[in-house]
Design a protein around this motif. Structure first.
Motif, PDB file in Angstrom:
ATOM      1  N   LEU A 266      19.081 -23.614  12.972  1.00 11.99           N
ATOM      2  CA  LEU A 266      19.104 -25.139  13.087  1.00 11.99           C
ATOM      3  C   LEU A 266      20.331 -25.756  12.887  1.00 11.99           C
ATOM      4  N   ALA A 267      20.588 -26.602  13.600  1.00 11.99           N
ATOM      5  CA  ALA A 267      21.889 -27.504  13.561  1.00 11.99           C
ATOM      6  C   ALA A 267      21.506 -28.806  13.371  1.00 11.99           C
ATOM      7  N   LEU A 268      21.999 -29.414  12.422  1.00 16.10           N
ATOM      8  CA  LEU A 268      21.921 -30.928  12.268  1.00 16.10           C
ATOM      9  C   LEU A 268      23.082 -31.465  12.201  1.00 16.10           C
ATOM     10  N   ARG A 269      23.059 -32.818  13.053  1.00 16.56           N
ATOM     11  CA  ARG A 269      24.349 -33.694  13.009  1.00 16.56           C
ATOM     12  C   ARG A 269      23.725 -35.101  12.909  1.00 16.56           C
TER      13      ARG A 269
ATOM     14  N   ASP B  78      20.577 -30.956  16.704  1.00 15.78           N
ATOM     15  CA  ASP B  78      21.262 -30.620  17.573  1.00 15.78           C
ATOM     16  C   ASP B  78      20.979 -29.161  18.348  1.00 15.78           C
ATOM     17  N   GLN B  79      20.478 -28.456  17.669  1.00 16.04           N
ATOM     18  CA  GLN B  79      20.212 -27.012  18.014  1.00 16.04           C
ATOM     19  C   GLN B  79      18.950 -26.486  17.042  1.00 16.04           C
ATOM     20  N   LEU B  80      17.792 -26.161  17.979  1.00 13.45           N
ATOM     21  CA  LEU B  80      16.850 -25.394  16.997  1.00 13.45           C
ATOM     22  C   LEU B  80      16.471 -23.967  18.096  1.00 13.45           C
ATOM     23  N   TYR B  81      16.899 -22.800  17.677  1.00 13.46           N
ATOM     24  CA  TYR B  81      16.479 -21.704  18.374  1.00 13.46           C
ATOM     25  C   TYR B  81      16.149 -20.628  17.697  1.00 13.46           C
ATOM     26  N   VAL B  82      15.180 -19.874  18.148  1.00 14.83           N
ATOM     27  CA  VAL B  82      14.480 -18.717  17.464  1.00 14.83           C
ATOM     28  C   VAL B  82      14.800 -17.403  18.470  1.00 14.83           C
ATOM     29  N   ASP B  83      15.181 -16.481  17.690  1.00 16.07           N
ATOM     30  CA  ASP B  83      15.353 -15.056  18.468  1.00 16.07           C
ATOM     31  C   ASP B  83      14.089 -15.037  19.258  1.00 16.07           C
TER      32      ASP B  83
END
Length: 165
Positions: free
Chosen positions: A82-85, A90-95
């Motif tokens: 999870l990337a927060l700005r 900004d990003q939320l990815y799961v394998d």
């Protein structure tokens, strides 16, 4: 303290605490982003940057300038990011091997707790799974575009979440 994801016998998250990612995590985070994007092609457009550029961007921009959180397995392998700005997810990815186990839900609830005033994010119009996910988590559609403002030139949707009063 680094805590790993605890999975129940059914494979769902039953205990986990995200940890803040640092510069030493850049390669693993980039690999997770690349792997996840590749697996999602069809639901989202293919990446427009080569892997080397994604790795450089992850190291010099994402990790350096944003608040990045990881969910890991017992071997410290990132399973979700999870990337927060500011108020943006900004990003939320799961394998891809761990989707549907509650990792994304855990991270979006974590994001809400860290941004109680509200959140917003973009998802591609073709990514109906993400749309269902965000709607299920209380987000609403705020805007749709024709894609001329994103690198992929693909129609997208801006979702917002505001905490209940």
């Amino acid at each position: 303290m680094i805590r790993s994801v605890g999975l129940s016998r059914t494979g769902h998250v039953d205990s986990a605490a995200p940890r803040h990612a640092g510069p030493e995590d850049a390669r693993a985070v980039a690999d997770l982003l690349i792997r996840s994007r590749r697996a999602a092609v069809g639901a989202i457009p293919a990446a427009v940057h080569p892997d080397s550029e994604v790795r450089e961007w992850t190291r010099t921009v994402l990790i350096a300038e944003q608040e990045v959180w990881l969910m890991e397995d017992a071997g410290s392998r990132p399973l979700a990011v999870l990337a927060l700005r500011d108020d943006w997810v900004d990003q939320l990815y799961v394998d891809p091997a761990f989707t549907g186990r509650g990792l994304g839900s855990h991270l979006i609830e974590f994001a809400k707790s860290h941004r109680p005033a509200g959140l917003q994010l973009w998802t591609f119009a073709t990514n109906t799974g993400a749309q269902r996910f965000y709607l299920r988590h209380g987000f609403t559609v705020a805007e749709t575009t024709d894609g001329t403002r994103n690198e992929e030139n693909a129609p997208d949707i801006r979702f917002v979440w505001t905490a209940p009063r």
